[in-house]
Design an enzyme around this catalytic site. Structure first.
Site, mmCIF file in Angstrom:
data_model
loop_
_atom_site.group_PDB
_atom_site.id
_atom_site.type_symbol
_atom_site.label_atom_id
_atom_site.label_comp_id
_atom_site.label_asym_id
_atom_site.label_seq_id
_atom_site.Cartn_x
_atom_site.Cartn_y
_atom_site.Cartn_z
ATOM 1 N N LYS A 195 1.125 -1.204 0.023
ATOM 2 C CA LYS A 195 0.046 -0.001 0.020
ATOM 3 C C LYS A 195 0.781 1.227 -0.161
ATOM 4 O O LYS A 195 1.887 1.317 0.585
ATOM 5 C CB LYS A 195 -0.988 0.053 1.281
ATOM 6 N N SER A 240 -9.811 1.707 2.788
ATOM 7 C CA SER A 240 -8.984 2.508 1.637
ATOM 8 C C SER A 240 -7.990 1.811 1.149
ATOM 9 O O SER A 240 -7.170 2.244 0.214
ATOM 10 C CB SER A 240 -8.255 3.587 2.651
ATOM 11 N N SER A 290 -10.001 -0.836 7.066
ATOM 12 C CA SER A 290 -9.431 -0.656 5.653
ATOM 13 C C SER A 290 -8.902 -1.591 4.985
ATOM 14 O O SER A 290 -8.224 -1.664 3.750
ATOM 15 C CB SER A 290 -8.535 0.613 5.568
#
Length: 497
Positions: free
Chosen positions: A75, A150, A174
């Site tokens: 990420k 997210s 997330s």
């Protein structure tokens, strides 16, 4: 595509070359990521060098590690030395860290090969990956739908077959929510089980790093690699890392499983179930509980009353912490700078240009919650609800070894369908409580819901209860209906959507 376990075993045994494995995954990324947009940066040259180093180690008779030659996506809020770490924000668009996050170091030391940095909601603030400054990520099951957020880029990368593994961060769900929407496994470990050093902070008392994988065994393998004490993180727990793989083959015969009433439409002792959880999702959870009962577990209902207040408490505490953490982006130290007549104007112009609307909204909400005259009424009261949540979970775990609930209230929704902030925030209804308590939780695919889209079942456990959680997850995986394969088709919104 092969699992991470299979790839690593073959590479370590000399049956496959890490460079050949990498070539296949890079080809798939090149062919399909233009549609999915899982990646902000594809690090092909870096990956080729790392894969060649793994092959050289095998040729020399050295063991490259338990993830030998396995491609992994990180990420884009995890620091990677010399590789852009943008948090999907204009504020950090050109920033390259001078160091690697601890989890990046751990994955590299285990032989994993970084293939790129994945898209996310800006500074991890969102539940759909629609808030990225660089355009949305699309769900591999239907390109007209969101992958969740997210960590939507990481989830989509694994679901699309761009990498067998990815790492994400989970502040209010997330990792788990996008894992559910993309039909894969996602784990939020106990707070402190995995080092946060090198994770760009959103809400420091909630943030935790965890893995995405296509199956429970790969997720367990990765969790073992990244877990452990780190002196660079003051919240890191100094405790030995269990053998997570050994937990997968244990039966559930002696385990007690509690289905959380407030999150499955039946209400609880404190009055009522939460609204907005779709019937098809609830049905899959009940079927999962029945499967565990058939495997020998003792299954019952349990009330955790404080979960009904979790959303309200979280959206006061997390923005308050974000307001503090994001104060560092002022145009003077690193990242974007927009010149002004004086320092004050430069700071104002930089933050106005560098932050997107959702980030600005949360900073303002958090600053208000911390302001004089409102601190006790909002932030202080939210912290008391957090303690109540902790106590309610402790009471539930006195009677049950693990708890079961939906991961997401719904299957993947279409772009733009949840433009109202409150409707979007409700995506986190089922996942936020475990962030408030700090306990581990994970999402396991269990069948499909509306329009044949994946549904995830959430398994929650008490602090440091990852082994039991994984035992139950593995049992669910064995009983789960097989998901259809992602088709990488559907309406394709523009990158500016």
């Amino acid at each position: 595509m092969s699992t991470a376990n299979a790839i690593a075993q073959d590479v370590r045994a000399g049956n496959r070359r890490a460079t050949d494995v990498l070539k296949a995954f890079l080809s798939r990324i090149e062919a399909h990521d233009g549609d999915v947009h899982a990646f902000n940066t594809v690090t092909a040259d870096h990956a080729r060098a790392a894969a060649a180093a793994v092959d050289a180690a095998v040729d020399a008779g050295r063991d490259p590690g338990p993830l030998a030659g396995v491609p992994v996506a990180f990420k884009d809020n995890l620091c990677t030395r010399g590789v852009a770490t943008t948090c999907s924000s204009r504020m950090l668009e050109t920033w390259s860290p001078p160091y690697d996050a601890t989890v990046v170091q751990a994955m590299t030391a285990a032989g994993a090969v970084m293939v790129g940095k994945t898209n996310l909601d800006e500074f991890a603030m969102g539940s759909s990956t629609e808030n990225s400054a660089f355009g949305p990520t699309r769900n591999p099951y239907d390109l007209s739908r969101v992958p969740g957020g997210s960590s939507g880029g990481s989830a989509a990368a694994v679901a699309a077959g761009f990498a067998p593994l990815a790492l994400g961060s989970d502040t209010g769900g997330s990792i788990r929510q996008p894992a559910s929407l993309c039909g894969i496994v996602g784990i939020k470990p106990t707070y402190g089980r995995v080092s946060r050093y090198g994770l760009v902070a959103f809400a420091s008392s909630f943030d935790q790093i965890g893995p995405f994988a296509t199956d429970v065994a790969d997720a367990a393998l990765t969790l073992g690699v990244i877990s452990g004490h780190d002196r660079a993180d003051s919240t890191s727990i100094p405790i030995a890392v269990p053998d997570y793989a050994a937990a997968l083959s244990r039966g559930v015969e002696d385990l007690r499983v509690g289905v959380v009433s407030e999150l499955t439409g039946t209400g609880g002792s404190a009055g009522g179930a939460l609204d907005g959880i779709d019937a098809d999702v609830t049905e899959r959870v009940i079927e999962a509980a029945d499967a565990l009962a058939a495997a020998g577990a003792t299954v019952g209902r349990v009330s955790v009353p404080a979960v009904t207040y979790g959303l309200t408490a979280y959206y006061l505490i997390a923005p308050a912490e974000a307001s503090s953490n994001l104060a560092r982006y002022d145009g003077t130290r690193y990242g974007l700078r927009i010149d002004g007549a004086d320092v004050s104007e430069m700071n104002r112009l930089t933050r106005r240009a560098g932050f997107g609307d959702e980030v600005k909204a949360r900073i303002m909400l958090g600053t208000f919650a911390l302001s004089a005259g409102y601190y006790d009424a909002y932030y202080g009261k939210a912290q008391r609800v957090r303690m109540l949540t902790r106590r309610d979970f402790d009471a539930a775990y006195a009677d049950f070894d693990v708890l079961l609930s939906p991961t997401s209230p719904c299957v993947a929704f279409r772009f733009g369908e949840r433009s109202d902030p409150m409707t979007m925030y409700r995506c986190d209804t089922c996942t936020i409580p475990s962030n408030l308590s700090g306990d581990p939780a994970m999402s396991v695919p269990f069948g499909t819901g509306a329009e044949d889209l994946p549904v995830g079942v959430q398994v929650m456990a008490p602090a440091l209860g990852e082994e039991t959680m994984l035992t139950v997850a593995a049992a669910l995986e064995r009983a789960a209906p097989q998901l259809p394969a992602p088709q990488l088709t559907g309406g394709t919104p523009s990158r500016g959507t």
